[in-house]
Design a protein around this motif. Structure first.
Motif, PDB file in Angstrom:
ATOM      1  N   SER A   1      30.553   1.482  -4.898  1.00 23.12           N
ATOM      2  CA  SER A   1      30.599   0.204  -4.485  1.00 23.12           C
ATOM      3  C   SER A   1      29.320  -0.413  -5.087  1.00 23.12           C
ATOM      4  CB  SER A   1      30.725  -0.223  -3.076  1.00 23.12           C
ATOM      5  OG  SER A   1      29.944   0.457  -2.239  1.00 23.12           O
ATOM      6  N   THR A   2      28.153   0.147  -4.845  1.00 25.73           N
ATOM      7  CA  THR A   2      26.969  -0.091  -5.427  1.00 25.73           C
ATOM      8  C   THR A   2      26.967  -0.207  -7.039  1.00 25.73           C
ATOM      9  OG1 THR A   2      25.820   0.658  -3.478  1.00 25.73           O
ATOM     10  CG2 THR A   2      24.403   0.307  -5.452  1.00 25.73           C
ATOM     11  N   ARG A   3      27.489   0.736  -7.629  1.00 28.35           N
ATOM     12  CA  ARG A   3      27.752   0.841  -8.950  1.00 28.35           C
ATOM     13  C   ARG A   3      28.435  -0.397  -9.435  1.00 28.35           C
ATOM     14  NH1 ARG A   3      27.663   5.170 -12.329  1.00 28.35           N
ATOM     15  NH2 ARG A   3      27.697   6.536 -10.581  1.00 28.35           N
ATOM     16  N   SER A   4      29.257  -0.891  -8.776  1.00 25.42           N
ATOM     17  CA  SER A   4      30.154  -1.940  -9.174  1.00 25.42           C
ATOM     18  C   SER A   4      29.286  -3.394  -9.382  1.00 25.42           C
ATOM     19  CB  SER A   4      31.137  -2.422  -8.114  1.00 25.42           C
ATOM     20  OG  SER A   4      32.127  -3.708  -8.584  1.00 25.42           O
ATOM     21  N   SER A   5      28.203  -3.495  -8.146  1.00 22.67           N
ATOM     22  CA  SER A   5      27.268  -4.533  -7.991  1.00 22.67           C
ATOM     23  C   SER A   5      26.208  -4.270  -9.144  1.00 22.67           C
ATOM     24  CB  SER A   5      26.359  -4.294  -6.662  1.00 22.67           C
ATOM     25  OG  SER A   5      27.527  -4.595  -5.730  1.00 22.67           O
ATOM     26  N   TYR A   6      25.965  -3.123  -9.520  1.00 22.10           N
ATOM     27  CA  TYR A   6      25.019  -2.751 -10.637  1.00 22.10           C
ATOM     28  C   TYR A   6      25.560  -3.234 -11.814  1.00 22.10           C
ATOM     29  CZ  TYR A   6      23.238   0.354 -14.349  1.00 22.10           C
ATOM     30  OH  TYR A   6      22.725   0.528 -15.725  1.00 22.10           O
ATOM     31  N   ASN A   7      26.840  -2.878 -12.317  1.00 24.96           N
ATOM     32  CA  ASN A   7      27.682  -3.071 -13.458  1.00 24.96           C
ATOM     33  C   ASN A   7      27.574  -4.847 -13.496  1.00 24.96           C
ATOM     34  OD1 ASN A   7      27.868  -0.815 -14.484  1.00 24.96           O
ATOM     35  ND2 ASN A   7      29.775  -0.387 -13.368  1.00 24.96           N
ATOM     36  N   THR A   8      27.874  -5.532 -12.348  1.00 19.44           N
ATOM     37  CA  THR A   8      27.854  -6.979 -12.654  1.00 19.44           C
ATOM     38  C   THR A   8      26.850  -7.764 -13.037  1.00 19.44           C
ATOM     39  OG1 THR A   8      29.782  -6.955 -10.812  1.00 19.44           O
ATOM     40  CG2 THR A   8      28.416  -8.980 -11.037  1.00 19.44           C
ATOM     41  N   LEU A   9      25.562  -6.975 -12.125  1.00 18.97           N
ATOM     42  CA  LEU A   9      24.406  -7.657 -12.444  1.00 18.97           C
ATOM     43  C   LEU A   9      23.837  -7.319 -14.003  1.00 18.97           C
ATOM     44  CD1 LEU A   9      22.116  -9.442 -11.242  1.00 18.97           C
ATOM     45  CD2 LEU A   9      21.164  -7.561 -10.235  1.00 18.97           C
ATOM     46  N   LYS A  10      24.146  -6.155 -14.283  1.00 23.53           N
ATOM     47  CA  LYS A  10      23.792  -5.778 -15.676  1.00 23.53           C
ATOM     48  C   LYS A  10      24.599  -6.620 -16.738  1.00 23.53           C
ATOM     49  CE  LYS A  10      25.832  -1.980 -17.574  1.00 23.53           C
ATOM     50  NZ  LYS A  10      26.264  -0.507 -17.560  1.00 23.53           N
ATOM     51  N   GLY A  11      25.500  -7.035 -16.425  1.00 29.43           N
ATOM     52  CA  GLY A  11      25.872  -8.136 -17.656  1.00 29.43           C
ATOM     53  C   GLY A  11      25.386  -9.578 -17.678  1.00 29.43           C
ATOM     54  N   ILE A  12      24.777  -9.894 -16.438  1.00 27.69           N
ATOM     55  CA  ILE A  12      24.197 -11.316 -16.319  1.00 27.69           C
ATOM     56  C   ILE A  12      22.568 -11.271 -16.130  1.00 27.69           C
ATOM     57  CG2 ILE A  12      26.493 -12.200 -15.412  1.00 27.69           C
ATOM     58  CD1 ILE A  12      25.059 -12.284 -12.701  1.00 27.69           C
ATOM     59  N   ILE A  13      21.961 -10.354 -15.669  1.00 30.92           N
ATOM     60  CA  ILE A  13      20.516 -10.192 -15.707  1.00 30.92           C
ATOM     61  C   ILE A  13      19.714 -10.835 -17.021  1.00 30.92           C
ATOM     62  CG2 ILE A  13      20.056  -7.764 -16.091  1.00 30.92           C
ATOM     63  CD1 ILE A  13      18.222  -8.123 -13.436  1.00 30.92           C
ATOM     64  N   PHE A  14      18.896 -11.483 -16.787  1.00 26.61           N
ATOM     65  CA  PHE A  14      18.249 -12.077 -17.921  1.00 26.61           C
ATOM     66  C   PHE A  14      17.045 -10.928 -18.429  1.00 26.61           C
ATOM     67  CE2 PHE A  14      18.182 -16.623 -16.215  1.00 26.61           C
ATOM     68  CZ  PHE A  14      19.188 -16.616 -16.678  1.00 26.61           C
ATOM     69  N   ASP A  15      16.704 -10.013 -17.767  1.00 24.24           N
ATOM     70  CA  ASP A  15      15.689  -8.983 -18.301  1.00 24.24           C
ATOM     71  C   ASP A  15      16.057  -7.758 -17.872  1.00 24.24           C
ATOM     72  OD1 ASP A  15      13.699  -7.380 -18.807  1.00 24.24           O
ATOM     73  OD2 ASP A  15      12.134  -7.860 -17.659  1.00 24.24           O
ATOM     74  N   LYS A  16      17.131  -6.867 -18.771  1.00 23.86           N
ATOM     75  CA  LYS A  16      17.779  -5.795 -18.286  1.00 23.86           C
ATOM     76  C   LYS A  16      16.799  -4.625 -18.104  1.00 23.86           C
ATOM     77  CE  LYS A  16      21.806  -6.453 -21.160  1.00 23.86           C
ATOM     78  NZ  LYS A  16      22.796  -6.578 -19.845  1.00 23.86           N
ATOM     79  N   SER A  17      15.385  -4.664 -18.540  1.00 24.19           N
ATOM     80  CA  SER A  17      14.429  -3.707 -18.149  1.00 24.19           C
ATOM     81  C   SER A  17      14.136  -3.888 -16.714  1.00 24.19           C
ATOM     82  CB  SER A  17      13.236  -4.050 -19.135  1.00 24.19           C
ATOM     83  OG  SER A  17      12.655  -5.107 -19.053  1.00 24.19           O
ATOM     84  N   ALA A  18      14.474  -4.802 -16.030  1.00 28.43           N
ATOM     85  CA  ALA A  18      13.694  -5.079 -14.730  1.00 28.43           C
ATOM     86  C   ALA A  18      15.274  -4.846 -13.486  1.00 28.43           C
ATOM     87  CB  ALA A  18      13.722  -6.640 -14.545  1.00 28.43           C
ATOM     88  N   LEU A  19      16.126  -4.023 -14.251  1.00 26.41           N
ATOM     89  CA  LEU A  19      17.268  -3.586 -13.598  1.00 26.41           C
ATOM     90  C   LEU A  19      17.407  -1.949 -13.444  1.00 26.41           C
ATOM     91  CD1 LEU A  19      19.897  -4.128 -11.701  1.00 26.41           C
ATOM     92  CD2 LEU A  19      21.108  -4.109 -14.066  1.00 26.41           C
ATOM     93  N   ARG A  20      17.467  -1.406 -12.205  1.00 29.45           N
ATOM     94  CA  ARG A  20      17.684   0.063 -12.023  1.00 29.45           C
ATOM     95  C   ARG A  20      18.833   0.495 -11.000  1.00 29.45           C
ATOM     96  NH1 ARG A  20      11.780   2.992 -12.761  1.00 29.45           N
ATOM     97  NH2 ARG A  20      11.592   2.660 -14.954  1.00 29.45           N
ATOM     98  N   PHE A  21      19.150   1.519 -10.974  1.00 35.28           N
ATOM     99  CA  PHE A  21      20.429   1.948 -10.085  1.00 35.28           C
ATOM    100  C   PHE A  21      20.180   3.486  -9.990  1.00 35.28           C
ATOM    101  CE2 PHE A  21      25.048   3.396  -9.705  1.00 35.28           C
ATOM    102  CZ  PHE A  21      24.979   3.587  -8.401  1.00 35.28           C
TER     103      PHE A  21
END
Length: 328
Positions: free
Chosen positions: A210-230
């Motif tokens: 379920s968290t991976r789904s949230s991560y994948n959703t945010l991965k597609g729209i977040i402005f700075d991909k380097s600021a995202l981790r899972f």
């Protein structure tokens, strides 16, 4: 004798100069002192609605420091200090952990306590608590570096807070969130986010999928991909490698800064960035290093507050919710 006196004066002057540029620790103590001693370094406060525990870093004149807000899980706010007793977040008040905050040399730590548990009715109340604390230390808190983290129900509250105040927090760390709301995730595209989850965690559907789904959703729209981790793990363990009965308790990986006692990377873990690449850690650069590197540039977030009326409504909504719960 005169030479000795002159020498003492010279030494005193040198020490004064050193203290101006290298402030000695006043509050933080070594990690080796133990959790009980570290908890004692926290003070207690209240904004009339929520009680909280907080830690003040060693302050230097003219310097500003980030603020980390920690939200407890369900039933961990039932008595004063329970928000610290239930977790190892007090380690972040140690000399070692405080020194890991980049461009600061320390950070304020705020641990609000909500006796009935966090829910949708408490977002404005919590925001008012955070804003009041920032106001109290306005000359020392860096309002471009306000971070929020939480476990379980507290993680859900992290998602709600960033959703309701999308221009306020520079970084968010939801750990084992028991529910994932897609609308909340979509409003986090301007915020640095680090998700934590466990493959074996089946508590109310809060497993890694379920968290991976949230991560994948945010991965597609977040402005700075380097600021995202899972970070996901196949087995939650203590920092010493001991077993944990309840695999939902992923907070240990976060509060121990993603390291085991032997300084190796937290066991059984894999961390991905916003590009899907694997991230490795070299001690002591873990969660704190990443989190404190995040900053907001928009000034609007520093002054964003709820109106008095909305806080009053939120307060009575919380009271009504608590009373209703007694008869349900």
């Amino acid at each position: 004798m005169q030479r000795v006196t002159v020498l003492k004066k010279i030494i005193s002057i040198v020490l004064c100069i050193v203290m101006l540029f290298v402030p000695l620790s006043v509050f933080a103590i070594p990690l080796s002192s133990g959790d009980d001693a570290l908890r004692d370094e926290f003070l207690s406060g209240s904004n009339s609605i929520l009680n909280y525990s907080y830690f003040v870093p060693t302050l230097s004149e003219g310097e500003k420091y980030p603020l980390v807000v920690w939200l407890h899980g369900v039933a961990s706010g039932n008595y004063d200090g329970n928000e610290l007793d239930s977790y190892e977040f007090c380690k972040w008040a140690s000399d070692e952990y405080q020194a890991r905050f980049v461009n600061a040399g320390g950070a304020f730590l705020l641990c609000p306590r909500c006796p009935g548990g966090w829910d949708a009715t408490t977002t404005d109340i919590l925001m008012d608590c955070i804003a009041a604390f920032i106001s109290e230390f306005s000359s020392n808190i860096d309002t471009t570096r306000i971070y929020i983290s939480g476990f379980s129900v507290g993680a859900v509250m992290v998602l709600r807070m960033v959703n309701d105040y999308p221009s306020f927090f520079a970084g968010a760390v939801p750990i084992s969130a028991i529910t994932q709301n897609s609308s909340h995730i979509k409003n986090m595209k301007n915020t640095a986010v680090w998700f934590f989850a466990n493959e074996k965690d089946t508590f109310i559907g809060a497993n890694a999928s379920s968290t991976r789904s949230s991560y994948n959703t945010l991965k597609g729209i977040i402005f700075d991909k380097s600021a995202l981790r899972f970070t996901y793990v196949s087995n939650a363990v203590t920092p010493s490698g001991g077993s944990i009965i309840m695999q939902h308790n992923m907070w240990r990986s976060f509060t121990n800064d993603m390291f085991m006692d032997d300084t190796s990377q937290y066991a059984y873990s894999t961390t991905l960035d916003g590009y899907g690449n694997t991230v490795s850690f070299t001690y002591p650069n873990g969660v704190i290093n990443w989190l404190s590197s995040q900053a907001r540039t928009d000034e609007a977030r520093a002054t964003e507050k709820t109106s008095l009326w909305s806080r009053i409504v939120a307060f009575f909504n919380m009271i009504f919710s608590r009373i209703s719960g007694l008869f349900s």
